[in-house]
Design a protein around this motif. Structure first.
Motif, short mmCIF file in Angstrom:
data_model
loop_
_atom_site.label_atom_id
_atom_site.label_comp_id
_atom_site.label_asym_id
_atom_site.label_seq_id
_atom_site.Cartn_x
_atom_site.Cartn_y
_atom_site.Cartn_z
N GLY A 14 0.80 -1.22 0.00
CA GLY A 14 0.00 0.00 0.00
C GLY A 14 0.83 1.26 0.00
O GLY A 14 0.50 2.24 -0.67
N LEU A 15 1.94 1.26 0.73
CA LEU A 15 2.78 2.45 0.82
C LEU A 15 3.65 2.66 -0.41
O LEU A 15 3.89 3.79 -0.83
CB LEU A 15 3.68 2.36 2.07
CG LEU A 15 2.99 2.43 3.43
CD1 LEU A 15 4.01 2.26 4.55
CD2 LEU A 15 2.23 3.73 3.59
N THR A 16 4.12 1.57 -1.00
CA THR A 16 5.11 1.71 -2.08
C THR A 16 4.51 1.70 -3.47
O THR A 16 5.19 2.07 -4.43
CB THR A 16 6.17 0.59 -1.99
OG1 THR A 16 5.53 -0.69 -2.10
CG2 THR A 16 6.92 0.67 -0.67
N GLU A 17 3.26 1.30 -3.63
CA GLU A 17 2.63 1.27 -4.96
C GLU A 17 2.62 2.66 -5.58
O GLU A 17 2.79 2.82 -6.79
CB GLU A 17 1.21 0.73 -4.87
CG GLU A 17 0.47 0.71 -6.20
CD GLU A 17 1.06 -0.29 -7.19
OE1 GLU A 17 1.20 0.08 -8.38
OE2 GLU A 17 1.40 -1.41 -6.79
N PHE A 18 2.44 3.70 -4.76
CA PHE A 18 2.27 5.05 -5.29
C PHE A 18 3.42 5.98 -4.95
O PHE A 18 3.42 7.14 -5.36
CB PHE A 18 0.94 5.62 -4.80
CG PHE A 18 -0.24 4.78 -5.21
CD1 PHE A 18 -0.63 4.72 -6.54
CD2 PHE A 18 -0.92 4.01 -4.28
CE1 PHE A 18 -1.69 3.92 -6.93
CE2 PHE A 18 -1.99 3.21 -4.66
CZ PHE A 18 -2.38 3.17 -5.99
N LEU A 19 4.39 5.51 -4.18
CA LEU A 19 5.60 6.29 -3.95
C LEU A 19 6.64 5.92 -5.00
O LEU A 19 6.64 4.79 -5.49
CB LEU A 19 6.16 6.02 -2.55
CG LEU A 19 5.32 6.48 -1.36
CD1 LEU A 19 6.01 6.11 -0.05
CD2 LEU A 19 5.06 7.99 -1.42
N PRO A 20 7.53 6.84 -5.34
CA PRO A 20 8.53 6.55 -6.40
C PRO A 20 9.69 5.70 -5.92
O PRO A 20 10.86 6.04 -6.10
CB PRO A 20 8.98 7.96 -6.82
CG PRO A 20 8.82 8.79 -5.60
CD PRO A 20 7.60 8.26 -4.90
#
Length: 265
Positions: A14-20
């Motif tokens: 959840g945290l890394t799907e949308f962070l670069p």
């Protein structure tokens, strides 16, 4: 899977799907570095469903508006601002979709390794820094053209390489094209919807073909936790992006890549 493995992996997704910083890299790392058992296809489907639900819910007003405009304007044979953005999302999805269909087997067999993740984490992190340093950051989403969408879509295809980061590479391309950070991130998030949906459907078909028993409690918990953590992540990322910039993510990628090289060399 143990309960705490489920919790950690779902929150990571959840945290890394949308962070670069690459969600695929972080989901591969526990098994590669920590020796955790592979989370399995069913869990991958669950966390993809969770993150898809999160981005659709967060951008629900935009999704409804763009979908309605696209259907209405297409039926009338015209293109407006909202329907044009919807067409841009479609155009930007095609390159990654085709690349996934053609190269998925090669990527699964040859590129899902710690050293590949380390190299792409560092390399594409430096490219992200470069784009943020030289980009004009003057354009907003209404100025997005089909050419821009295709270029960003071609960049998105590179995210099939573990460690690249889908959001990172699309934001990078948008910054090179002169878009502001928030505009780049918003288009990246909208662009993720059809791709996550397609990936989730493919994984679901694979899961149905495999058959076998499914731990539905783990599936439900993974989906719920990835949903909640993704919503929080999107909100905070957009809220603080202009203030913090992208350098914290670049630094994180450099540190992570260096640690991986040391641990896996």
């Amino acid at each position: 899977m143990e309960l705490w493995h489920i919790i950690v992996l779902a929150v990571i997704q959840g945290l890394t799907e949308f962070l670069p910083i690459s969600s695929s890299a972080h989901l591969i790392l526990p098994s590669q570095v920590l020796g955790w058992p592979d989370q399995g296809l069913a869990f991958d489907v669950a966390v993809h469903v969770g993150t898809l639900a999160a981005v659709v819910w967060y951008f629900r007003k935009e999704v409804v508006r763009l979908t309605a405009a696209w259907a209405n304007d297409t039926a009338r044979g015209r293109v407006g601002q909202d329907s044009g953005l919807a067409w841009a999302v479609i155009a930007g999805t095609i390159p990654a979709g085709l690349a996934g269909l053609l190269l998925n087997d090669f990527i699964e067999s040859s590129l899902r390794s710690g050293l590949v993740i380390a190299a792409s984490t560092i390399g594409f992190g430096l490219v992200l820094w470069w784009s943020d340093a030289v980009g004009r950051r003057a354009r907003e989403l209404p100025s997005l053209t089909m050419k821009d969408a295709v270029i960003i879509g071609l960049a998105q295809a590179l995210a099939l390489i573990p460690g690249t980061s889908r959001s990172g590479i699309t934001i990078t391309a948008a910054l090179f094209l002169g878009f502001g950070r928030e505009a780049a991130a918003r288009f990246s998030f909208l662009l993720s919807i059809p791709l996550i949906l397609a990936a989730g459907l493919l994984k679901t078909l694979e899961l149905l073909e495999q058959g076998g028993a499914t731990d539905w409690a783990a599936i439900a918990l993974g989906a719920a936790l990835s949903f909640v953590s993704a919503v929080i992540c999107i909100h905070l990322f957009l809220k603080f992006l202009e203030r913090l910039g992208l350098m914290p993510f670049v630094i994180y990628r450099m540190i992570l890549g260096a640690l991986l090289i040391v641990m896996l060399w």
